[in-house]
Enzyme design. Structure first.
Site, PDB file in Angstrom:
ATOM      1  N   ASP A 210      -0.225   5.139   0.798  1.00  0.00           N
ATOM      2  CA  ASP A 210      -0.491   6.086   1.887  1.00  0.00           C
ATOM      3  C   ASP A 210      -0.630   5.366   3.224  1.00  0.00           C
ATOM      4  O   ASP A 210      -1.394   4.414   3.359  1.00  0.00           O
ATOM      5  CB  ASP A 210      -1.764   6.870   1.590  1.00  0.00           C
ATOM      6  CG  ASP A 210      -1.596   7.759   0.365  1.00  0.00           C
ATOM      7  OD1 ASP A 210      -1.010   8.843   0.506  1.00  0.00           O
ATOM      8  OD2 ASP A 210      -2.026   7.349  -0.731  1.00  0.00           O
TER       9      ASP A 210
ATOM     10  N   ASP B 147       0.859  -1.170   0.000  1.00  0.00           N
ATOM     11  CA  ASP B 147       0.000   0.000   0.000  1.00  0.00           C
ATOM     12  C   ASP B 147       0.907   1.236   0.000  1.00  0.00           C
ATOM     13  O   ASP B 147       2.075   1.166   0.408  1.00  0.00           O
ATOM     14  CB  ASP B 147      -0.876  -0.029   1.258  1.00  0.00           C
ATOM     15  CG  ASP B 147      -1.604   1.274   1.489  1.00  0.00           C
ATOM     16  OD1 ASP B 147      -2.339   1.711   0.588  1.00  0.00           O
ATOM     17  OD2 ASP B 147      -1.417   1.859   2.571  1.00  0.00           O
TER      18      ASP B 147
ATOM     19  N   ASP C 151      -2.334  -0.633   5.819  1.00  0.00           N
ATOM     20  CA  ASP C 151      -2.728   0.072   7.046  1.00  0.00           C
ATOM     21  C   ASP C 151      -4.217   0.363   7.161  1.00  0.00           C
ATOM     22  O   ASP C 151      -4.648   0.873   8.193  1.00  0.00           O
ATOM     23  CB  ASP C 151      -1.972   1.401   7.141  1.00  0.00           C
ATOM     24  CG  ASP C 151      -2.552   2.455   6.203  1.00  0.00           C
ATOM     25  OD1 ASP C 151      -2.614   2.203   4.977  1.00  0.00           O
ATOM     26  OD2 ASP C 151      -2.972   3.510   6.689  1.00  0.00           O
TER      27      ASP C 151
END
Length: 272
Positions: free
Chosen positions: A10, A8, A212
């Site tokens: 961001d 991922d 996240d």
């Protein structure tokens, strides 16, 4: 032990100011030096993610739009899925009882009726910007996803509206506290990574992944080795309690984890 690493962007690879730190960049280059396939799996649009990679001198496969698009290393589109036309038309022509702003993503870019200059900071590396337009005039075909942006408590109320309206005809996910996405049914980063790994002759067991947010859940749960960021949404940590949790993206925790793993891929890791 693994042949592909998916990241991922961001909240995972990128620091809170939306940059890639030098240690992280060095670790990614080490992976490619060892002939591992590097894949970036993001909610960002291709026109946003690809320039970031190019500026950093990175080459890798790209999963964008939370799984709605998959691109090869030379930028060729390998896979695409859109919201069904009747769903997109319904979203764009319904007066939702919410103050949330609505944003539509198509291959040509990011379209909205709301000027949101505060959202552009996240895109300073690529220069990616929204285009102001009348969303009701958009074609029903070719809309990969839509996003509603507002404070989290507003989106929780909207999520109930959307679930009641669409039932199981779409997938809803929080890609961030203040971003609720409506995606084609069955579309997520995990499904896209499964397609990409099959295209490359791998299985999901051959992959490791880092994330996240809730839009990373299926990817992290489906790979041979999933890793959760210390700054991850609490809902993600609760939903995947069996996965290791490392440090914060601000401290380039992915780089520290990879440096340890590259030295000794079978030994346990202790977060710093």
């Amino acid at each position: 032990m693994y042949r592909l690493a998916a990241f991922d962007m961001d909240g995972t690879l990128l620091t809170p100011d939306h940059r890639i730190g030098p240690e992280t960049l060095a670790a990614l280059n080490q992976l490619t030096d060892r002939n591992m396939v590097v894949t970036f799996a993001t909610g960002r649009h291709y026109l946003d993610a690809q320039p970031i990679m190019a500026q950093l001198g990175l080459q890798g496969y790209l999963i964008t739009g939370n799984g709605t698009r998959v691109y090869g290393k030379q930028g060729q589109q390998l896979y695409a899925t859109d919201l069904p036309a009747e769903i997109a038309e319904d979203i764009l022509h319904t007066d939702w009882d919410t103050p949330a702003s609505l944003h539509v993503f198509r291959d040509e870019g990011w379209l909205t009726e709301h000027a949101v200059p505060e959202m552009l900071q996240a895109h300073h590396l690529s220069g990616f910007q929204f285009q102001l337009t009348d969303l009701r005039r958009l074609p029903a075909f070719g809309n990969s996803k839509v996003c509603f942006c507002a404070p989290h408590h507003v989106l929780i109320e909207l999520q109930a509206q959307l679930q009641s309206h669409f039932g199981e005809r779409v997938d809803l996910c929080f890609s961030a506290y203040e971003c609720l996405e409506v995606l084609p049914l069955g579309c997520n980063k995990g499904a896209a990574l499964s397609k990409l790994s099959g295209h490359l002759g791998f299985t999901m067991a051959d992959c490791m992944a880092f994330g996240d947010a809730m839009n990373d859940k299926e990817m992290l749960a489906g790979v041979g080795h999933g890793v959760v960021m210390g700054n991850a949404l609490p809902q993600l940590k609760l939903s995947l309690p069996e996965l290791p949790v490392i440090g914060h993206c601000e401290q380039q925790a992915v780089a520290h984890y990879l440096q340890h793993w590259l030295r000794s891929p079978c030994s346990p890791y202790t977060p710093v």
